[in-house]
Design an enzyme around this catalytic site. Structure first.
Site, PDB file in Angstrom:
ATOM      1  N   LYS A  92      38.583  39.564  38.257  1.00  0.00           N
ATOM      2  CA  LYS A  92      38.954  38.783  37.076  1.00  0.00           C
ATOM      3  C   LYS A  92      39.220  39.748  35.923  1.00  0.00           C
ATOM      4  CE  LYS A  92      36.696  35.375  34.011  1.00  0.00           C
ATOM      5  NZ  LYS A  92      35.565  34.436  33.872  1.00  0.00           N
ATOM      6  N   ASP A 120      30.651  34.408  37.940  1.00  0.00           N
ATOM      7  CA  ASP A 120      31.582  35.323  37.276  1.00  0.00           C
ATOM      8  C   ASP A 120      30.742  36.418  36.614  1.00  0.00           C
ATOM      9  OD1 ASP A 120      33.251  33.221  38.004  1.00  0.00           O
ATOM     10  OD2 ASP A 120      34.480  33.370  36.193  1.00  0.00           O
ATOM     11  N   LYS A 165      41.849  36.465  39.080  1.00  0.00           N
ATOM     12  CA  LYS A 165      41.712  35.478  38.002  1.00  0.00           C
ATOM     13  C   LYS A 165      42.019  36.114  36.652  1.00  0.00           C
ATOM     14  CE  LYS A 165      38.383  32.515  35.584  1.00  0.00           C
ATOM     15  NZ  LYS A 165      37.014  31.993  35.543  1.00  0.00           N
TER      16      LYS A 165
END
Lengths: 482, 315
Positions: free
Chosen positions: B215, B151, B251
């Protein structure tokens, strides 16, 4: 692939009590009424109740009651006191919001999401807004102490029953008039529930009178010599008849009539929100909206993109039981209206337009019409000119902003229009050119009690809402001297 | 084809592409998200949605106070969220800082959770303020320690000052480091990008540069995964699929604390990107407290009453 089906989420109908039969609400109490006819649930054709067919005699009694209430009570109350009653009604509408929403969806066929989130809250908002005006009429721009007309005769349509009632009754009462209101033939029940609210609010008898019935009842109201002012929302055809009927009289009138609004999408529009706005413009309330964005005008270089996204979006519209909280598109209000929608859609087929609807199943019983888009339309097609009043969108294209304006204005109507563009200067330019009473920029079908609403040309006379709407219920300085 | 054939790696082509995206009308986007928030998900649908949401949770701990004990507890919980009920699925992944990856990986394998990946936050998370060699080494360290998912955060300063190519090249570089096997999630930190237009641009930029997932947030900045932000990102992956035939995941992370919020996210997915995205390989929810509320609601459906919170494990 996972599917995510939404299980039925039905709003309970136990909150409403519907009597098997209703009379009229005259002089503060319910009459027995006569010649009752069935009021049905358009989503399954079950009979909800029976309402009385108001006769000329009933209208006469109601107008007399309104006159007496006007002379003896209502015109003698201060604005501040009238405002108290309006605030009280507004609060009761909020307290009983769920009841009104469920009853409206049962009687009209509209999704509970809309009656709950739009119709009923807006109806209460209209009473709150006008309650605030009641003691401030000196500041309405009509000189000192403007006077009410007296008794207002009000005729409302079936598409937004309780909301149209509030658009009519709230300003009338705030300005000091008393009213006789006739709800639409197919949707009387929330008006009759509103009559109970008037009792609950201890509104003086005769200030609000409700006489149910059909066109003949409405005609009797229009023709009654005791009426000082007519307020009508409905078809242009009936509006013209009313205008003719009152021409030789001193009756004032506001007429809120039909529309064939252009919703104009420029090449620089915010596409995703535009698609939502198009859906909201034509499929909100099953398209039973006089200001519906029924003519979509797409600039040619974005037409394909917008149409393909629109179809993907329309395929997600959930058609079905109006009481299901996830329903987006409910039932057509009556078999008569369904026939009209079918007839006009068929004319689209016959005149060579291309019809598209997403695959969707509609309930067997009741009156249903799937969301429908017609492409390949020109100004010469009937469905580009006549008001369909159903979930049917006609799509046209244009090449230049000038052409969009010409096409948008090429209609005898002029109630509303929509502009979609990220460019502020273009929005302002287009808004100046469009001949429509309400113009929305990057949104559609937004209503607020403070905002005047009304049409150009054959879409009507006068405005409702805001200060402009209030003045329709007051005599100007000149008439004061009569 | 490199960059899906949509840009050629030059600044001009990137800027042109991002400029060609339609604007987002703030009022309209928020109204649409709010309307979808009124969907009523009941009974059988709710049951299904809760299990789906559990399987999508990236169970997260990103605290300065994280310890081996905290992370191993989290790993156990990720594999068997409800020790009394084996029908509860494992979560989508656990998400930790770089130095906790090996501890998490080992413990997951130990407790039968070899199917649960470890996601590591990298590239100088959360601010992204470090030199490129540091960011690359950060990523390599995490992968060496066993991270299956990276991430990364974007350089918001570069984005906001118009140095889009710097942002693009950083993502491209980290993508190269990750290779094909390690999943790359690109954190936009939408709370710092502020406008929906920026969210849309940054989403496309990240996808073009090779993100597997986009995300919303680090969880350290508010607002985080608001429904309109997620709506705009879901529109972006939907439109990107139209252009490239490739599905990119989304996300949301930060601020999704209860079952109602989680189900609203699933409704957004269902009615925006479409049901194809309703899988943990294309939709994850970054959260910590959410999992226990999902478990409580699941027990309520199973047993017919709300249990005491003491029936769910605290971590």
């Amino acid at each position: 692939m996972t599917t995510f089906d939404y299980a039925p989420a039905l709003e309970s109908r136990t909150i409403v009590t519907i009597d098997p039969q209703y009379g009229h609400f005259i002089n503060g109490s319910f009459t027995k009424g006569s010649n009752h006819f069935a009021s049905i649930n358009p989503s399954d054709e079950t009979v909800l109740s029976h309402v009385a067919l108001g006769s000329a005699q009933d209208i006469d009694t109601a107008v007399d009651a309104a006159r007496v209430a006007y002379e003896s009570v209502w015109s003698k109350l201060s604005g501040k006191e009238r405002g108290k009653y309006l605030y009280r009604i507004a609060r009761i509408l909020q307290e009983r919001a769920r009841e009104f929403a469920v009853l409206e969806s049962l009687d009209n066929g509209k999704p509970i999401r809309e009656s709950r989130d739009v119709d009923v809250p807006l109806a209460a908002a209209h009473f709150f807004y006008h309650a605030g005006w009641a003691d401030k009429l000196d500041y309405a721009g009509m000189g000192n102490s403007p006077r009410p007309h007296g008794v207002a005769g009000q005729i409302i349509p079936w598409n937004f029953p309780i909301l149209m009632l509030s658009w009519k009754i709230a300003p009338a009462l705030a300005a000091g008039n008393t009213v006789v209101l006739k709800p639409a033939e197919t949707t009387s029940l929330t008006a009759l529930l509103f009559a109970q609210v008037c009792q609950q609010a201890e509104l003086p008898a005769g200030v609000v009178n409700i006489v149910t019935g059909d066109g003949s009842t409405g005609a009797a109201l229009v023709d009654h010599p005791g009426i000082d002012k007519i307020a009508f929302t409905g078809s242009t055809e009936v509006g013209k008849a009313i205008a003719r009927a009152i021409a030789p009289t001193k009756k004032k009138a506001t007429l809120e009539l039909g529309g064939k609004a252009a919703n104009i999408v420029f090449e620089d529009a915010p596409i995703d929100e535009t698609v939502e706005g198009i859906v909201n413009g034509i499929f909100f309330n099953q398209g039973h909206v006089c200001c519906a964005g029924s003519r979509l005008l797409l600039q040619e270089d974005v037409a394909d993109e917008v149409l393909s996204k629109l179809k993907v979006r329309v395929a997600k519209i959930r058609v079905g039981n109006p009481l299901d909280k996830n329903t987006d598109l409910g039932a057509i209000n009556s078999s008569e209206q369904l026939l009209k929608i079918r007839e006009l859609s068929k004319s689209g087929d016959d005149e060579g337009a291309e019809r598209w609807s997403p695959p969707c199943t509609v309930p067997e019983k009741g009156f249903w019409f799937p969301p429908t888009i017609f492409t390949g339309i020109t100004q010469a097609h009937r469905i580009a000119r006549e008001e369909i009043f159903g979930p049917v969108l006609s799509v046209l294209t244009f090449r230049t902003p000038q052409e969009a304006i010409e096409k948008a204005n090429n209609t005898p109507y002029g109630l509303s229009a929509g502009i979609w563009s990220e460019k502020g200067s273009r929005i302002l330019w287009a808004a100046q050119q469009l001949k429509a009473g309400v113009i929305w920029a990057n949104t559609f079908n937004k209503f607020d009690p403070a905002s005047p609403f009304g049409g150009y040309k054959e879409s009507g006379w006068g405005r409702e809402g805001g200060r402009h709407g209030l003045t329709a219920y007051l005599k100007d300085a000149e008439s004061n001297n009569e | 084809m490199k960059y899906y054939g949509l840009v050629d790696g030059t600044e001009a082509s990137l800027k042109n592409f991002l400029k060609s995206l339609p604007g987002v009308d703030q009022v309209g986007a928020e109204a649409r998200a709010a309307m979808l928030g009124t969907r009523s998900i009941k009974t059988s649908s709710k049951k299904k949605a809760i299990d789906l949401a559990i399987s999508m949770v990236d169970l997260t701990t990103l605290e300065g106070a994280d310890t081996a004990g905290k992370v191993t507890a989290l790993a156990s919980k990720a594999v068997r969220p409800d020790p009394t009920d084996p029908t509860v699925p494992s979560v989508g992944a656990i998400c930790v800082y770089n130095d906790m990856v090996s501890i998490a990986r080992k413990h997951l394998d130990l407790v039968g959770g070899s199917h649960v990946p470890v996601a590591a936050v990298c590239t100088a998370f959360p601010s992204g303020r470090a030199t490129m060699p540091v960011k690359i080494q950060d990523t390599i360290d995490a992968m060496d320690a066993g991270a299956g998912e990276i991430d990364m955060v974007i350089d918001r300063g570069a984005f906001l000052s118009g140095h889009l190519m710097d942002v693009f090249e950083e993502i491209v570089k980290i993508r190269e480091v990750c290779g094909e096997k390690v999943h790359l999630k690109v954190i936009l930190e939408t709370g710092e990008l502020v406008t929906y237009d920026n969210v849309r641009k940054a989403s496309f930029l990240a996808m073009l540069a090779g993100a597997d997932f986009i995300k919303t947030s680090t969880g350290k900045v508010a607002p985080a995964a608001t429904p309109p932000v997620v709506l705009v990102m879901l529109e972006a992956v939907r439109d990107f699929y139209e252009l490239t035939n490739k599905r990119i995941g989304v996300k949301p992370a930060g601020g999704i604390r209860n079952t109602k919020d989680a189900i609203k996210q699933l409704v957004l997915v269902n009615e925006t990107a479409g049901p194809e995205w309703l899988t943990p390989s294309l939709f994850r929810i970054g959260a910590s407290a959410l999992l226990n509320d999902l478990l409580m609601q699941r027990m309520k459906i199973r047993d017919g009453y709300y249990a005491s919170p003491t029936y769910v494990t605290i971590d």
